[in-house]
Design a protein around this motif. Structure first.
Motif, PDB file in Angstrom:
ATOM      1  N   ALA A 120      -7.166  65.893 -30.945  1.00  0.00           N
ATOM      2  CA  ALA A 120      -7.789  65.748 -32.213  1.00  0.00           C
ATOM      3  C   ALA A 120      -8.729  64.267 -31.965  1.00  0.00           C
ATOM      4  O   ALA A 120      -9.668  64.087 -31.993  1.00  0.00           O
ATOM      5  CB  ALA A 120      -7.088  65.590 -33.516  1.00  0.00           C
ATOM      6  N   VAL A 121      -8.092  63.526 -30.819  1.00  0.00           N
ATOM      7  CA  VAL A 121      -9.158  62.651 -30.505  1.00  0.00           C
ATOM      8  C   VAL A 121      -9.915  63.103 -29.748  1.00  0.00           C
ATOM      9  O   VAL A 121     -11.799  62.439 -29.562  1.00  0.00           O
ATOM     10  CB  VAL A 121      -7.946  61.532 -29.878  1.00  0.00           C
ATOM     11  N   GLY A 122      -9.685  63.332 -29.093  1.00  0.00           N
ATOM     12  CA  GLY A 122     -11.667  63.824 -27.882  1.00  0.00           C
ATOM     13  C   GLY A 122     -12.355  64.312 -28.397  1.00  0.00           C
ATOM     14  O   GLY A 122     -13.250  64.206 -28.453  1.00  0.00           O
ATOM     15  N   ILE A 123     -11.998  65.463 -30.198  1.00  0.00           N
ATOM     16  CA  ILE A 123     -13.094  65.901 -30.592  1.00  0.00           C
ATOM     17  C   ILE A 123     -13.549  64.766 -31.397  1.00  0.00           C
ATOM     18  O   ILE A 123     -14.700  64.537 -31.570  1.00  0.00           O
ATOM     19  CB  ILE A 123     -12.624  67.189 -31.640  1.00  0.00           C
ATOM     20  N   THR A 124     -13.163  63.907 -31.890  1.00  0.00           N
ATOM     21  CA  THR A 124     -13.125  62.103 -32.804  1.00  0.00           C
ATOM     22  C   THR A 124     -13.842  61.744 -32.085  1.00  0.00           C
ATOM     23  O   THR A 124     -14.943  61.390 -32.434  1.00  0.00           O
ATOM     24  CB  THR A 124     -11.773  61.394 -33.613  1.00  0.00           C
ATOM     25  N   GLN A 125     -13.859  61.868 -30.025  1.00  0.00           N
ATOM     26  CA  GLN A 125     -14.752  60.974 -29.934  1.00  0.00           C
ATOM     27  C   GLN A 125     -16.117  61.844 -29.497  1.00  0.00           C
ATOM     28  O   GLN A 125     -17.329  61.101 -29.172  1.00  0.00           O
ATOM     29  CB  GLN A 125     -13.986  60.533 -28.456  1.00  0.00           C
ATOM     30  N   ALA A 126     -15.988  62.604 -28.944  1.00  0.00           N
ATOM     31  CA  ALA A 126     -17.222  63.254 -29.077  1.00  0.00           C
ATOM     32  C   ALA A 126     -18.031  63.635 -30.017  1.00  0.00           C
ATOM     33  O   ALA A 126     -19.356  63.634 -30.032  1.00  0.00           O
ATOM     34  CB  ALA A 126     -16.692  65.453 -28.668  1.00  0.00           C
ATOM     35  N   SER A 127     -17.582  63.584 -31.087  1.00  0.00           N
ATOM     36  CA  SER A 127     -18.446  63.331 -32.352  1.00  0.00           C
ATOM     37  C   SER A 127     -18.704  61.971 -32.938  1.00  0.00           C
ATOM     38  O   SER A 127     -20.220  61.887 -33.155  1.00  0.00           O
ATOM     39  CB  SER A 127     -17.322  64.288 -33.328  1.00  0.00           C
ATOM     40  N   ASP A 128     -18.205  60.520 -32.318  1.00  0.00           N
ATOM     41  CA  ASP A 128     -18.627  59.800 -32.508  1.00  0.00           C
ATOM     42  C   ASP A 128     -19.832  59.198 -31.462  1.00  0.00           C
ATOM     43  O   ASP A 128     -20.888  58.771 -31.696  1.00  0.00           O
ATOM     44  CB  ASP A 128     -17.326  58.701 -32.204  1.00  0.00           C
ATOM     45  N   ALA A 129     -19.264  60.265 -29.874  1.00  0.00           N
ATOM     46  CA  ALA A 129     -20.079  59.610 -29.183  1.00  0.00           C
ATOM     47  C   ALA A 129     -21.706  59.952 -29.420  1.00  0.00           C
ATOM     48  O   ALA A 129     -22.987  59.557 -29.439  1.00  0.00           O
ATOM     49  CB  ALA A 129     -19.789  59.861 -28.122  1.00  0.00           C
ATOM     50  N   TRP A 130     -21.931  61.649 -29.865  1.00  0.00           N
ATOM     51  CA  TRP A 130     -22.562  62.111 -30.801  1.00  0.00           C
ATOM     52  C   TRP A 130     -23.512  61.298 -31.799  1.00  0.00           C
ATOM     53  O   TRP A 130     -24.655  61.086 -32.213  1.00  0.00           O
ATOM     54  CB  TRP A 130     -22.696  63.366 -30.848  1.00  0.00           C
ATOM     55  N   ASP A 131     -22.662  60.654 -32.877  1.00  0.00           N
ATOM     56  CA  ASP A 131     -24.066  59.518 -33.435  1.00  0.00           C
ATOM     57  C   ASP A 131     -24.478  58.755 -33.595  1.00  0.00           C
ATOM     58  O   ASP A 131     -25.426  58.818 -33.532  1.00  0.00           O
ATOM     59  CB  ASP A 131     -22.628  59.369 -34.356  1.00  0.00           C
ATOM     60  N   THR A 132     -23.975  58.027 -32.017  1.00  0.00           N
ATOM     61  CA  THR A 132     -25.253  57.203 -31.789  1.00  0.00           C
ATOM     62  C   THR A 132     -26.114  58.100 -30.706  1.00  0.00           C
ATOM     63  O   THR A 132     -27.123  57.312 -31.197  1.00  0.00           O
ATOM     64  CB  THR A 132     -23.996  56.379 -30.634  1.00  0.00           C
ATOM     65  N   VAL A 133     -26.197  58.967 -30.246  1.00  0.00           N
ATOM     66  CA  VAL A 133     -26.837  59.507 -28.932  1.00  0.00           C
ATOM     67  C   VAL A 133     -28.390  60.122 -30.463  1.00  0.00           C
ATOM     68  O   VAL A 133     -28.977  60.000 -30.380  1.00  0.00           O
ATOM     69  CB  VAL A 133     -26.627  60.452 -28.415  1.00  0.00           C
ATOM     70  N   SER A 134     -27.424  60.988 -31.648  1.00  0.00           N
ATOM     71  CA  SER A 134     -28.469  61.612 -32.066  1.00  0.00           C
ATOM     72  C   SER A 134     -29.366  60.493 -33.669  1.00  0.00           C
ATOM     73  O   SER A 134     -30.019  60.979 -33.872  1.00  0.00           O
ATOM     74  CB  SER A 134     -27.240  62.542 -32.992  1.00  0.00           C
ATOM     75  N   ASP A 135     -29.539  59.107 -33.475  1.00  0.00           N
ATOM     76  CA  ASP A 135     -29.921  57.474 -34.565  1.00  0.00           C
ATOM     77  C   ASP A 135     -30.750  57.956 -33.106  1.00  0.00           C
ATOM     78  O   ASP A 135     -31.882  57.963 -33.595  1.00  0.00           O
ATOM     79  CB  ASP A 135     -29.071  57.302 -34.244  1.00  0.00           C
ATOM     80  N   SER A 136     -31.298  58.470 -32.425  1.00  0.00           N
ATOM     81  CA  SER A 136     -32.176  58.121 -31.558  1.00  0.00           C
ATOM     82  C   SER A 136     -33.149  59.053 -31.557  1.00  0.00           C
ATOM     83  O   SER A 136     -34.435  58.544 -30.937  1.00  0.00           O
ATOM     84  CB  SER A 136     -31.954  57.645 -29.747  1.00  0.00           C
ATOM     85  N   PHE A 137     -32.797  59.824 -31.890  1.00  0.00           N
ATOM     86  CA  PHE A 137     -34.186  61.758 -31.793  1.00  0.00           C
ATOM     87  C   PHE A 137     -34.561  61.308 -32.992  1.00  0.00           C
ATOM     88  O   PHE A 137     -35.039  62.426 -33.671  1.00  0.00           O
ATOM     89  CB  PHE A 137     -32.896  63.152 -31.702  1.00  0.00           C
ATOM     90  N   CYS A 138     -33.860  59.798 -33.756  1.00  0.00           N
ATOM     91  CA  CYS A 138     -34.599  60.005 -35.429  1.00  0.00           C
ATOM     92  C   CYS A 138     -35.384  59.018 -35.891  1.00  0.00           C
ATOM     93  O   CYS A 138     -35.231  57.551 -35.444  1.00  0.00           O
ATOM     94  CB  CYS A 138     -33.491  59.777 -36.369  1.00  0.00           C
ATOM     95  N   ASP A 139     -36.007  59.600 -36.666  1.00  0.00           N
ATOM     96  CA  ASP A 139     -36.485  58.364 -37.102  1.00  0.00           C
ATOM     97  C   ASP A 139     -36.308  57.123 -38.527  1.00  0.00           C
ATOM     98  O   ASP A 139     -35.176  57.248 -38.315  1.00  0.00           O
ATOM     99  CB  ASP A 139     -38.108  59.076 -38.117  1.00  0.00           C
ATOM    100  N   GLU A 140     -36.905  56.353 -39.488  1.00  0.00           N
ATOM    101  CA  GLU A 140     -36.345  55.551 -39.862  1.00  0.00           C
ATOM    102  C   GLU A 140     -35.545  56.189 -41.314  1.00  0.00           C
ATOM    103  O   GLU A 140     -34.812  55.196 -42.222  1.00  0.00           O
ATOM    104  CB  GLU A 140     -37.520  54.467 -40.321  1.00  0.00           C
ATOM    105  N   ASP A 141     -36.059  57.300 -41.713  1.00  0.00           N
ATOM    106  CA  ASP A 141     -35.748  58.261 -42.368  1.00  0.00           C
ATOM    107  C   ASP A 141     -35.054  59.146 -42.037  1.00  0.00           C
ATOM    108  O   ASP A 141     -34.451  59.608 -43.198  1.00  0.00           O
ATOM    109  CB  ASP A 141     -36.474  58.609 -43.273  1.00  0.00           C
ATOM    110  N   GLY A 142     -34.235  59.018 -40.937  1.00  0.00           N
ATOM    111  CA  GLY A 142     -33.475  59.436 -40.366  1.00  0.00           C
ATOM    112  C   GLY A 142     -33.592  61.196 -40.634  1.00  0.00           C
ATOM    113  O   GLY A 142     -32.651  62.030 -39.946  1.00  0.00           O
ATOM    114  N   ARG A 143     -34.752  61.606 -39.783  1.00  0.00           N
ATOM    115  CA  ARG A 143     -35.935  62.932 -40.164  1.00  0.00           C
ATOM    116  C   ARG A 143     -35.723  62.589 -38.524  1.00  0.00           C
ATOM    117  O   ARG A 143     -35.910  62.065 -37.519  1.00  0.00           O
ATOM    118  CB  ARG A 143     -36.862  63.504 -40.153  1.00  0.00           C
ATOM    119  N   SER A 144     -35.555  64.118 -37.699  1.00  0.00           N
ATOM    120  CA  SER A 144     -35.655  64.625 -36.491  1.00  0.00           C
ATOM    121  C   SER A 144     -36.904  64.136 -35.632  1.00  0.00           C
ATOM    122  O   SER A 144     -37.880  64.608 -36.060  1.00  0.00           O
ATOM    123  CB  SER A 144     -35.272  65.991 -35.910  1.00  0.00           C
TER     124      SER A 144
END
Length: 83
Positions: A8-32
């Motif tokens: 469960a911790v590993g799944i959460t860590q993978a998801s949390d790490a992705w949240d940081t990365v995914s933000d870099s692919f989005c504009d200010e409005d949250g669109r990709s």
């Protein structure tokens, strides 16, 4: 139970790490802003999470069947008037 908690911790860590990365692919409005980069980034995220999901399935599914089996046998005995 430790294996399930660690999974469960590993799944959460993978998801949390992705949240940081995914933000870099989005504009200010949250669109990709970079569809290809966003899609390619999900692959390693899913692979990292899946390793932990497999652990969860291996330990969780086995434990669930075992405990359910005991409960079912108890119900059947009570119905038959046995202990």
């Amino acid at each position: 139970m430790r294996a399930l908690a660690a999974a469960a911790v590993g799944i959460t860590q993978a998801s949390d790490a992705w949240d940081t990365v995914s933000d870099s692919f989005c504009d200010e409005d949250g669109r990709s802003a970079d569809e290809t980069g966003y899609a390619n980034g999900k692959v390693p995220r899913d692979a990292a999470a899946w390793e932990h999901v497999e652990t969860f399935l291996a330990h969780g599914a086995r434990g669930s069947r075992r405990s359910t089996g005991r409960r079912d046998r108890g119900r059947l005995r009570r119905r038959a008037g046995q202990r």
